[in-house]
Design a protein around this motif. Sequence first.
Motif, mmCIF file in Angstrom:
data_model
loop_
_atom_site.group_PDB
_atom_site.id
_atom_site.type_symbol
_atom_site.label_atom_id
_atom_site.label_comp_id
_atom_site.label_asym_id
_atom_site.label_seq_id
_atom_site.Cartn_x
_atom_site.Cartn_y
_atom_site.Cartn_z
ATOM 1 N N ASP A 8 9.522 5.181 26.016
ATOM 2 C CA ASP A 8 8.986 5.138 24.654
ATOM 3 C C ASP A 8 7.761 6.042 24.528
ATOM 4 O O ASP A 8 7.582 6.744 23.524
ATOM 5 C CB ASP A 8 8.617 3.702 24.280
ATOM 6 N N TRP A 10 7.137 8.696 26.270
ATOM 7 C CA TRP A 10 7.566 10.092 26.313
ATOM 8 C C TRP A 10 8.153 10.525 24.979
ATOM 9 O O TRP A 10 7.925 11.649 24.531
ATOM 10 C CB TRP A 10 8.563 10.286 27.442
ATOM 11 N N HIS A 11 8.905 9.649 24.322
ATOM 12 C CA HIS A 11 9.396 9.959 22.980
ATOM 13 C C HIS A 11 8.238 10.355 22.060
ATOM 14 O O HIS A 11 8.311 11.346 21.328
ATOM 15 C CB HIS A 11 10.104 8.735 22.381
ATOM 16 N N ASP A 12 7.169 9.565 22.095
ATOM 17 C CA ASP A 12 6.025 9.824 21.219
ATOM 18 C C ASP A 12 5.336 11.134 21.591
ATOM 19 O O ASP A 12 4.910 11.896 20.708
ATOM 20 C CB ASP A 12 5.030 8.664 21.301
ATOM 21 N N LEU A 15 7.453 14.068 20.401
ATOM 22 C CA LEU A 15 7.361 14.184 18.950
ATOM 23 C C LEU A 15 6.040 14.824 18.532
ATOM 24 O O LEU A 15 5.994 15.682 17.649
ATOM 25 C CB LEU A 15 7.506 12.804 18.305
ATOM 26 N N GLY A 20 10.851 15.785 17.089
ATOM 27 C CA GLY A 20 11.452 14.494 17.362
ATOM 28 C C GLY A 20 12.829 14.636 17.983
ATOM 29 O O GLY A 20 13.619 15.490 17.593
ATOM 30 N N ASP A 22 16.051 12.199 20.293
ATOM 31 C CA ASP A 22 16.534 11.043 21.038
ATOM 32 C C ASP A 22 16.587 11.440 22.501
ATOM 33 O O ASP A 22 17.203 12.449 22.855
ATOM 34 C CB ASP A 22 17.934 10.639 20.566
ATOM 35 N N ILE A 23 15.961 10.654 23.355
ATOM 36 C CA ILE A 23 15.941 10.942 24.789
ATOM 37 C C ILE A 23 16.460 9.713 25.514
ATOM 38 O O ILE A 23 15.949 8.608 25.305
ATOM 39 C CB ILE A 23 14.516 11.287 25.276
ATOM 40 N N SER A 24 17.459 9.891 26.345
ATOM 41 C CA SER A 24 18.006 8.770 27.099
ATOM 42 C C SER A 24 17.998 9.105 28.579
ATOM 43 O O SER A 24 18.135 10.265 28.977
ATOM 44 C CB SER A 24 19.427 8.444 26.637
ATOM 45 N N VAL A 54 18.924 14.849 26.005
ATOM 46 C CA VAL A 54 18.040 15.063 24.856
ATOM 47 C C VAL A 54 18.917 15.454 23.666
ATOM 48 O O VAL A 54 19.686 16.409 23.741
ATOM 49 C CB VAL A 54 17.017 16.177 25.158
#
Length: 315
Positions: A8, A10-12, A15, A20, A22-24, A54
């Motif tokens: 979470d 790293w997502h921020d 962004l 922005g 989606d990273i899984s 990504v």
Amino acid sequence: MPLSESLDFWHDAVLAQLVGMDISAEGGTYAATMRADHLGDLGITTVECDPGVVHRTPRFIARGDGREVWAAVLTRGLAQVEQDGRATELRPGDVAFLETIRPSRTRFPQRFQLKIFAVPRSRLGLSEADLRQVTARPMRPEGGLAALLSPFMSRLADTSDSYSRSAAEQLAGSAVDLLAAAAAQQLGTAPARLPGADRVLLLRIHAFIRWHLADPDLTPEAIARAHHISVRYVHRLFEGQGTTVSRWIRELRLRECRRELTRTTTRSLGVGGVGRRWGFTSTAQFGRAFRREYGTSPTEWLQHARGGRSIEKEA
């Protein structure tokens, strides 16, 4: 940062610095670092991350203003990129343009390092139609302009904070000029016409195989299902290339295994572990296939390679 919160976070961070996405990642945790700087009007971001996927989806694209195009230099690992109807694989040293206002998907099957240059789109002097032609097309540093571009951009990212303001602006201008020239060269060497439908389909299947190479269930039947065609059609496409689909898969797997065997970071896996990593179901199956292809066992080949007497041949 607690591991449970790392993805979470790293997502921020992505962004805030880039766009922005989606990273899984497997397990839901993520070990990654980011270094950000500017060189003139170029934004430079170096990321080093765990394996993952990504995905730049439409819901994120609405947040960006599209003023920048990315020129990415892969310096470690692999990147399997999809954008604008193309699928390609980047290897260390490759440079590629990526669009920030259209969807894209990139899979990183191993830990990687990527150096991203955010270039004002107006500086490249390309129309939107031309930009669509150069995205997700690798420029490999094997000769010509790409051989100059890749090490220059990589070094520039590493030393971006060491230049005076005037030197930084001059270097940024040189970098943009090189990127614009590389884009123009790509456009100049683009095929004059689209290949036939069979050729297009075969290229899609090639990309699909490369991306699923580690899957032991990668079979002609699985390929046919994924592309909504018959198994017979799959075989016919490869017959036109003078090979079979099974042989093509086996050769790619063996080539990757051969590379993997001599990497110090993977030697702890052992011969059997390397074979399983690339889709062979057992050590015995891997050993038989390796011997048929190269005339020696994986263990014997590895002993020669480590002793400086590599007997490998190009597949």
